[in-house]
Design a protein around this motif. Structure first.
Motif, PDB file in Angstrom:
ATOM      1  N   GLY A  51       0.764  -1.237   0.000  1.00  0.00           N
ATOM      2  CA  GLY A  51       0.000   0.000   0.000  1.00  0.00           C
ATOM      3  C   GLY A  51       0.796   1.289   0.000  1.00  0.00           C
ATOM      4  O   GLY A  51       0.245   2.341   0.316  1.00  0.00           O
ATOM      5  N   GLU A  52       2.066   1.242  -0.370  1.00  0.00           N
ATOM      6  CA  GLU A  52       2.872   2.466  -0.355  1.00  0.00           C
ATOM      7  C   GLU A  52       3.462   2.790  -1.718  1.00  0.00           C
ATOM      8  O   GLU A  52       4.370   3.610  -1.811  1.00  0.00           O
ATOM      9  CB  GLU A  52       3.980   2.339   0.688  1.00  0.00           C
ATOM     10  N   GLY A  53       2.989   2.139  -2.762  1.00  0.00           N
ATOM     11  CA  GLY A  53       3.537   2.361  -4.087  1.00  0.00           C
ATOM     12  C   GLY A  53       4.924   1.747  -4.214  1.00  0.00           C
ATOM     13  O   GLY A  53       5.508   1.274  -3.236  1.00  0.00           O
ATOM     14  N   ALA A  54       5.429   1.728  -5.430  1.00  0.00           N
ATOM     15  CA  ALA A  54       6.742   1.127  -5.693  1.00  0.00           C
ATOM     16  C   ALA A  54       7.844   1.813  -4.896  1.00  0.00           C
ATOM     17  O   ALA A  54       8.768   1.166  -4.406  1.00  0.00           O
ATOM     18  CB  ALA A  54       7.048   1.164  -7.185  1.00  0.00           C
ATOM     19  N   ARG A  55       7.740   3.113  -4.739  1.00  0.00           N
ATOM     20  CA  ARG A  55       8.761   3.861  -4.000  1.00  0.00           C
ATOM     21  C   ARG A  55       8.858   3.366  -2.553  1.00  0.00           C
ATOM     22  O   ARG A  55       9.925   3.406  -1.939  1.00  0.00           O
ATOM     23  CB  ARG A  55       8.454   5.353  -4.057  1.00  0.00           C
ATOM     24  N   GLY A  56       7.756   2.867  -2.003  1.00  0.00           N
ATOM     25  CA  GLY A  56       7.739   2.364  -0.633  1.00  0.00           C
ATOM     26  C   GLY A  56       8.601   1.127  -0.432  1.00  0.00           C
ATOM     27  O   GLY A  56       9.021   0.842   0.686  1.00  0.00           O
ATOM     28  N   LEU A  57       8.865   0.376  -1.504  1.00  0.00           N
ATOM     29  CA  LEU A  57       9.711  -0.811  -1.407  1.00  0.00           C
ATOM     30  C   LEU A  57      11.056  -0.619  -2.098  1.00  0.00           C
ATOM     31  O   LEU A  57      11.826  -1.560  -2.248  1.00  0.00           O
ATOM     32  CB  LEU A  57       9.001  -2.034  -1.992  1.00  0.00           C
ATOM     33  N   LEU A  58      11.346   0.604  -2.511  1.00  0.00           N
ATOM     34  CA  LEU A  58      12.610   0.914  -3.182  1.00  0.00           C
ATOM     35  C   LEU A  58      13.704   1.136  -2.145  1.00  0.00           C
ATOM     36  O   LEU A  58      13.520   1.878  -1.175  1.00  0.00           O
ATOM     37  CB  LEU A  58      12.449   2.171  -4.040  1.00  0.00           C
ATOM     38  N   ARG A  59      14.840   0.519  -2.350  1.00  0.00           N
ATOM     39  CA  ARG A  59      15.994   0.711  -1.456  1.00  0.00           C
ATOM     40  C   ARG A  59      16.679   2.018  -1.831  1.00  0.00           C
ATOM     41  O   ARG A  59      17.619   2.050  -2.631  1.00  0.00           O
ATOM     42  CB  ARG A  59      16.947  -0.473  -1.553  1.00  0.00           C
ATOM     43  N   ALA A  60      16.200   3.093  -1.241  1.00  0.00           N
ATOM     44  CA  ALA A  60      16.622   4.449  -1.615  1.00  0.00           C
ATOM     45  C   ALA A  60      18.108   4.704  -1.386  1.00  0.00           C
ATOM     46  O   ALA A  60      18.698   5.546  -2.064  1.00  0.00           O
ATOM     47  CB  ALA A  60      15.780   5.477  -0.857  1.00  0.00           C
ATOM     48  N   LYS A  61      18.734   3.981  -0.453  1.00  0.00           N
ATOM     49  CA  LYS A  61      20.155   4.196  -0.149  1.00  0.00           C
ATOM     50  C   LYS A  61      21.081   3.593  -1.204  1.00  0.00           C
ATOM     51  O   LYS A  61      22.274   3.873  -1.202  1.00  0.00           O
ATOM     52  CB  LYS A  61      20.503   3.585   1.209  1.00  0.00           C
ATOM     53  N   GLU A  62      20.540   2.751  -2.057  1.00  0.00           N
ATOM     54  CA  GLU A  62      21.360   2.090  -3.074  1.00  0.00           C
ATOM     55  C   GLU A  62      21.838   3.129  -4.100  1.00  0.00           C
ATOM     56  O   GLU A  62      21.022   3.863  -4.658  1.00  0.00           O
ATOM     57  CB  GLU A  62      20.528   0.990  -3.759  1.00  0.00           C
ATOM     58  N   PRO A  63      23.146   3.242  -4.365  1.00  0.00           N
ATOM     59  CA  PRO A  63      23.661   4.237  -5.323  1.00  0.00           C
ATOM     60  C   PRO A  63      23.007   4.153  -6.707  1.00  0.00           C
ATOM     61  O   PRO A  63      22.862   5.166  -7.387  1.00  0.00           O
ATOM     62  CB  PRO A  63      25.160   3.920  -5.405  1.00  0.00           C
ATOM     63  N   LEU A  64      22.576   2.988  -7.086  1.00  0.00           N
ATOM     64  CA  LEU A  64      21.936   2.800  -8.381  1.00  0.00           C
ATOM     65  C   LEU A  64      20.641   3.614  -8.517  1.00  0.00           C
ATOM     66  O   LEU A  64      20.250   3.985  -9.620  1.00  0.00           O
ATOM     67  CB  LEU A  64      21.654   1.301  -8.576  1.00  0.00           C
ATOM     68  N   VAL A  65      20.007   3.917  -7.389  1.00  0.00           N
ATOM     69  CA  VAL A  65      18.784   4.731  -7.408  1.00  0.00           C
ATOM     70  C   VAL A  65      19.075   6.080  -8.053  1.00  0.00           C
ATOM     71  O   VAL A  65      18.343   6.524  -8.949  1.00  0.00           O
ATOM     72  CB  VAL A  65      18.200   4.901  -5.982  1.00  0.00           C
TER      73      VAL A  65
END
Length: 122
Positions: A51-65
């Motif tokens: 329930g948080e959209g794709a961004r909710g499960l995205l590993r934001a700390k990963e440099p690839l982001v």
């Protein structure tokens, strides 16, 4: 209760969540998602149920982001999911699935709420 954990054994939080589930008396299905990534349908289902959209499960700390431009607020769920499919390291962990909920269990203590959730009344 059937529990599935999308797990990375190199991640301390993921190891703590797995230990907490076992300490609560459950033996979950453990999916090392870097070795066996979810299908697109499964990933989309996890995202929808969380329930948080794709961004909710995205590993934001990963440099690839940043490299892929996923840190831009205009990046769509489709673009994020495409990137997660191509680079499973972008999927944050641990994701815990029970019959009643899906949650990214960060911090690890949040798994306790999933283990106490009852089935909805009919």
């Amino acid at each position: 209760m059937q529990i599935t954990v999308y797990h990375n054994p190199r991640c301390g939080t993921s190891r703590n969540v797995l230990a907490a589930i076992r300490e609560a008396g459950h033996e979950p299905q453990v999916i090392e998602y870097l070795k066996t990534p979810p299908s697109r349908d499964t990933l989309e289902s996890l995202i929808a149920r969380a329930g948080e959209g794709a961004r909710g499960l995205l590993r934001a700390k990963e440099p690839l982001v940043r490299e892929l431009g996923l840190d831009d607020a205009s990046a769509t769920d489709a673009k994020i999911i495409d990137a997660m499919m191509a680079h499973p390291i972008l999927i944050n962990r641990p994701i815990v699935v029970t019959p009643h909920a899906v949650s990214l269990c960060r911090p690890s203590e949040t798994v306790a709420t999933l283990l106490t959730v009852e089935a909805p009344a009919d």
